[in-house]
Design an enzyme around this catalytic site. Structure first.
Site, PDB file in Angstrom:
ATOM      1  N   SER A  23       0.829  -1.213   0.000  1.00 34.31           N
ATOM      2  CA  SER A  23       0.000   0.000   0.000  1.00 34.31           C
ATOM      3  C   SER A  23       0.858   1.256   0.000  1.00 34.31           C
ATOM      4  O   SER A  23       0.342   2.366   0.072  1.00 34.31           O
ATOM      5  CB  SER A  23      -0.927  -0.004   1.221  1.00 34.31           C
ATOM      6  OG  SER A  23      -0.189  -0.213   2.419  1.00 34.31           O
ATOM      7  N   ASN A  29      -2.194  -2.750  13.073  1.00 33.12           N
ATOM      8  CA  ASN A  29      -3.656  -2.601  13.027  1.00 33.12           C
ATOM      9  C   ASN A  29      -4.130  -1.344  13.765  1.00 33.12           C
ATOM     10  O   ASN A  29      -4.982  -0.603  13.270  1.00 33.12           O
ATOM     11  CB  ASN A  29      -4.342  -3.839  13.606  1.00 33.12           C
ATOM     12  CG  ASN A  29      -4.017  -5.081  12.805  1.00 33.12           C
ATOM     13  OD1 ASN A  29      -3.449  -4.981  11.716  1.00 33.12           O
ATOM     14  ND2 ASN A  29      -4.354  -6.243  13.340  1.00 33.12           N
ATOM     15  N   THR A  47     -40.712  25.962  -8.977  1.00 37.69           N
ATOM     16  CA  THR A  47     -40.956  24.605  -8.488  1.00 37.69           C
ATOM     17  C   THR A  47     -41.261  23.805  -9.753  1.00 37.69           C
ATOM     18  O   THR A  47     -41.828  24.367 -10.710  1.00 37.69           O
ATOM     19  CB  THR A  47     -42.147  24.508  -7.503  1.00 37.69           C
ATOM     20  OG1 THR A  47     -43.348  24.852  -8.203  1.00 37.69           O
ATOM     21  CG2 THR A  47     -41.973  25.438  -6.308  1.00 37.69           C
ATOM     22  N   HIS A  48     -40.847  22.553  -9.787  1.00 36.59           N
ATOM     23  CA  HIS A  48     -40.990  21.711 -10.990  1.00 36.59           C
ATOM     24  C   HIS A  48     -40.305  22.349 -12.197  1.00 36.59           C
ATOM     25  O   HIS A  48     -40.704  22.117 -13.331  1.00 36.59           O
ATOM     26  CB  HIS A  48     -42.470  21.451 -11.339  1.00 36.59           C
ATOM     27  CG  HIS A  48     -43.306  21.005 -10.187  1.00 36.59           C
ATOM     28  ND1 HIS A  48     -43.549  19.685  -9.890  1.00 36.59           N
ATOM     29  CD2 HIS A  48     -43.938  21.715  -9.217  1.00 36.59           C
ATOM     30  CE1 HIS A  48     -44.316  19.599  -8.809  1.00 36.59           C
ATOM     31  NE2 HIS A  48     -44.549  20.825  -8.370  1.00 36.59           N
ATOM     32  N   SER A 107     -14.901  26.187 -27.261  1.00 37.42           N
ATOM     33  CA  SER A 107     -15.017  24.943 -28.018  1.00 37.42           C
ATOM     34  C   SER A 107     -13.919  24.929 -29.074  1.00 37.42           C
ATOM     35  O   SER A 107     -13.508  25.982 -29.559  1.00 37.42           O
ATOM     36  CB  SER A 107     -16.387  24.893 -28.687  1.00 37.42           C
ATOM     37  OG  SER A 107     -16.348  24.081 -29.834  1.00 37.42           O
ATOM     38  N   LYS A 157     -18.770  29.602 -28.461  1.00 33.22           N
ATOM     39  CA  LYS A 157     -19.048  28.923 -27.195  1.00 33.22           C
ATOM     40  C   LYS A 157     -18.331  29.511 -25.985  1.00 33.22           C
ATOM     41  O   LYS A 157     -17.189  29.943 -26.052  1.00 33.22           O
ATOM     42  CB  LYS A 157     -18.642  27.455 -27.311  1.00 33.22           C
ATOM     43  CG  LYS A 157     -19.552  26.684 -28.239  1.00 33.22           C
ATOM     44  CD  LYS A 157     -20.866  26.345 -27.598  1.00 33.22           C
ATOM     45  CE  LYS A 157     -20.844  24.897 -27.189  1.00 33.22           C
ATOM     46  NZ  LYS A 157     -22.072  24.515 -26.523  1.00 33.22           N
ATOM     47  N   ASN A 182     -18.376  27.772 -22.383  1.00 30.53           N
ATOM     48  CA  ASN A 182     -18.953  26.615 -21.673  1.00 30.53           C
ATOM     49  C   ASN A 182     -18.661  26.660 -20.170  1.00 30.53           C
ATOM     50  O   ASN A 182     -17.553  27.004 -19.769  1.00 30.53           O
ATOM     51  CB  ASN A 182     -18.387  25.312 -22.251  1.00 30.53           C
ATOM     52  CG  ASN A 182     -18.828  25.078 -23.682  1.00 30.53           C
ATOM     53  OD1 ASN A 182     -19.931  25.456 -24.065  1.00 30.53           O
ATOM     54  ND2 ASN A 182     -17.951  24.489 -24.474  1.00 30.53           N
ATOM     55  N   GLU A 202     -19.837  22.072 -14.550  1.00 28.02           N
ATOM     56  CA  GLU A 202     -20.129  20.705 -15.009  1.00 28.02           C
ATOM     57  C   GLU A 202     -19.218  19.688 -14.338  1.00 28.02           C
ATOM     58  O   GLU A 202     -19.653  18.593 -13.964  1.00 28.02           O
ATOM     59  CB  GLU A 202     -19.951  20.619 -16.528  1.00 28.02           C
ATOM     60  CG  GLU A 202     -20.974  21.426 -17.299  1.00 28.02           C
ATOM     61  CD  GLU A 202     -20.614  21.485 -18.776  1.00 28.02           C
ATOM     62  OE1 GLU A 202     -21.072  20.616 -19.526  1.00 28.02           O
ATOM     63  OE2 GLU A 202     -19.857  22.387 -19.181  1.00 28.02           O
ATOM     64  N   TYR A 253      -9.437  -6.758  12.456  1.00 24.48           N
ATOM     65  CA  TYR A 253      -8.836  -6.230  11.235  1.00 24.48           C
ATOM     66  C   TYR A 253      -8.846  -7.275  10.121  1.00 24.48           C
ATOM     67  O   TYR A 253      -8.615  -8.451  10.346  1.00 24.48           O
ATOM     68  CB  TYR A 253      -7.379  -5.784  11.497  1.00 24.48           C
ATOM     69  CG  TYR A 253      -6.693  -5.279  10.237  1.00 24.48           C
ATOM     70  CD1 TYR A 253      -6.876  -3.976   9.804  1.00 24.48           C
ATOM     71  CD2 TYR A 253      -5.908  -6.136   9.457  1.00 24.48           C
ATOM     72  CE1 TYR A 253      -6.283  -3.527   8.629  1.00 24.48           C
ATOM     73  CE2 TYR A 253      -5.318  -5.692   8.287  1.00 24.48           C
ATOM     74  CZ  TYR A 253      -5.500  -4.390   7.874  1.00 24.48           C
ATOM     75  OH  TYR A 253      -4.932  -3.947   6.714  1.00 24.48           O
ATOM     76  N   GLN A 277      -7.549  -2.147   3.932  1.00 22.50           N
ATOM     77  CA  GLN A 277      -6.523  -1.328   3.275  1.00 22.50           C
ATOM     78  C   GLN A 277      -7.141  -0.521   2.127  1.00 22.50           C
ATOM     79  O   GLN A 277      -6.600   0.500   1.719  1.00 22.50           O
ATOM     80  CB  GLN A 277      -5.412  -2.254   2.764  1.00 22.50           C
ATOM     81  CG  GLN A 277      -4.301  -1.569   2.017  1.00 22.50           C
ATOM     82  CD  GLN A 277      -3.066  -2.463   1.893  1.00 22.50           C
ATOM     83  OE1 GLN A 277      -2.387  -2.716   2.869  1.00 22.50           O
ATOM     84  NE2 GLN A 277      -2.800  -2.953   0.693  1.00 22.50           N
ATOM     85  N   LYS A 296      -8.249   3.606   2.136  1.00 15.37           N
ATOM     86  CA  LYS A 296      -7.445   4.815   1.962  1.00 15.37           C
ATOM     87  C   LYS A 296      -7.599   5.464   0.598  1.00 15.37           C
ATOM     88  O   LYS A 296      -7.824   6.670   0.505  1.00 15.37           O
ATOM     89  CB  LYS A 296      -5.975   4.503   2.267  1.00 15.37           C
ATOM     90  CG  LYS A 296      -5.713   4.502   3.785  1.00 15.37           C
ATOM     91  CD  LYS A 296      -4.357   4.003   4.161  1.00 15.37           C
ATOM     92  CE  LYS A 296      -4.283   2.501   4.132  1.00 15.37           C
ATOM     93  NZ  LYS A 296      -5.254   1.824   5.027  1.00 15.37           N
TER      94      LYS A 296
END
Ligand code: ARG
Length: 458
Positions: free
Chosen positions: A23, A110, A155-156, A277, A283, A285, A290, A317, A322, A325
């Protein structure tokens, strides 16, 4: 590098298995915590007489030297090492001889790995909290700037009622405050020391776990040694809090993508937080928004992956653990980057008052206020609701807004109308009247901003 556990077996392991088992490539980032934990452990061993004061001092000096050399680059990580714990112990023994071999008395990897991870995540949580506060401050500043700017509330995703942009932005500040609360709550349970639980059963040595815990700034010690080495709740709780935080950023990001679209044009992002773009010259963006939205999935993945890893593990353990992490490191790194970029993006975001106002003026978002006006004149709410709907249909047929109808047109629906109806459907007046606690009136939003600012000062 010879295995520190060679003895029962030759310690010679198949190269692919060795690589699979190691590790170090990812837990090397725990070196500061590993050394700090070992220094506290050496101090405890010296204080309790398990080691002589001279041995404890030699170990401490050796560990400080290793830390300095790792920081300066004079010492590199040996890729052949199994993990950060073995690596540090191995170098220590090379440097100071037999005393180095005594450091691991009355502990196990451990409890050591659980300790290192708790120390690391405690610091990470502090940093993430700072990032959340910085973002909340940037959002509050924008909210203050736009506390009277009227936009349609939705709303919606349908225009619903007029709100101010400041009110809408302060909703995100409240979410961020809950995120901070969750992080500090998670930190409280994280801040418990597992060291001294040893492999799982505790130890025959007369250790002083509380001394060691105090040295490392913990609020207490794990009360059951089996739990102390098996527990990864502190990782999961942090991942859960980070997932919820990312969900908030993602909703915000989604709105920024919508608002900055040509269809809405409610906000403009600074060029510094947009991209072009490779083919379409026009563009601009919202890639940062995003990406924050996209990276939310990755943080959820980190949470789910560890939940699944843990669900079938017998106590205590298991090497499966492991896997905790990489997941939590990825989540912390991702959240920190998202917070940093998001804060800059919000600090430089500009609203487009004309477009917001124009959107608020269409779509009959003052229809509730029309109904409330009739209620004020004695009509039961359900009747007023129905009549207002009929007036909306009438106005829509004439391509007018509620503010554009004449008093005669209103009177043709009910004798209860008078000239006061124009104030009732006026957008600014609609907002100003919503003085209820937490509501959209400028007065109420100012209170929310004051609350936030008080929080930042404390
Ligand atoms: N590298 C291990 C981990 O990350 C450290 C603990 C190993 N303990 C053991 N008994 N093999 O979990």
């Amino acid at each position: 590098m010879a295995k520190l556990w060679a003895g029962r077996t030759s310690g010679v392991i198949d190269p692919a298995a060795d690589d699979f088992n190691s590790s170090l490539s990812f837990d090397k980032r725990l070196y500061r915590q590993d050394i700090a934990g070992s220094i506290a452990h050496a101090a405890m061993l010296g204080k309790t007489g398990i080691l002589t004061p001279e041995e404890a001092e030699r170990i401490t000096d050796g560990l400080m030297g290793i830390l300095a050399d790792l920081e300066s680059g004079a010492l590199g990580f040996d890729p052949a090492a199994e993990d950060i714990h073995s690596f540090v112990e191995q170098v220590l023994t090379e440097r100071i001889g037999d005393a180095g071999k005594k450091l691991h008395t009355a502990r196990s990897r451990n409890d050591q790995v659980a300790l290192d991870l708790r120390l690391y995540l405690r610091d990470e949580t502090d940093e993430i909290e700072k990032g959340v506060v910085a973002l909340a401050e940037a959002v509050t500043d924008r909210a203050e700037e736009y506390k009277a700017l009227i936009m349609p509330g939705y709303t919606h995703l349908q225009r619903a009622q007029p709100v101010t942009f400041g009110h809408h932005l302060m909703a995100y500040v409240m979410m961020l405050f809950r995120d901070l609360d969750r992080l500090s709550d998670a930190k409280r349970r994280l801040n418990v020391s597992p060291i001294g639980c040893c492999a799982l059963a505790g130890t025959t040595y007369a250790t002083d776990r509380r001394f060691e815990a105090e040295k490392l700034g913990f609020g207490g010690v794990a009360m059951n040694s089996i739990d102390g080495v098996s527990d990864r709740d502190f990782v999961l709780e942090l991942l859960a809090a980070l997932s919820i935080l990312m969900m908030h950023l993602s909703r915000f990001a989604e709105e920024i993508c919508l608002w900055s679209s040509f269809e809405f044009q409610f906000v403009a992002l600074s060029d510094a937080y947009t991209t072009g773009s490779s083919i379409m010259p026009q563009k601009k963006n919202p890639d940062m928004a995003e990406l924050a939205r996209g990276k939310t999935g990755r943080v959820y993945g980190d949470l789910i992956s560890l939940l699944v890893t843990m669900k079938g593990l017998p106590l205590a353990y298991n090497k499966d653990m492991q896997e905790d992490k990489e997941a939590v490191f990825d989540a912390c790194d991702t959240v920190r980057k998202c917070l940093e970029v998001f804060t800059g993006m919000i600090a430089s975001l500009r609203a487009n008052p004309e477009k917001m106002r124009a959107a608020a003026s269409a779509g009959f978002i003052n229809a509730t206020d029309l109904a409330d006006y009739l209620v004020g004149r004695g009509m039961p709410f359900r009747t007023a609701y129905k009549l207002s709907g009929e007036i909306v249909a009438f106005a829509a047929g004439k391509n007018k807004g509620l503010e554009d109808l004449t008093l005669d047109e209103y009177l043709s629906f009910s004798p209860l109308f008078d000239a006061g109806v124009f104030d009732a459907v006026d957008l600014d007046a609609c907002v100003t009247r919503r003085k209820s606690e937490g509501g959209t009136s400028v007065e109420s939003v100012e209170k929310q901003i004051a609350y936030a600012k008080e929080f930042f000062r404390s």
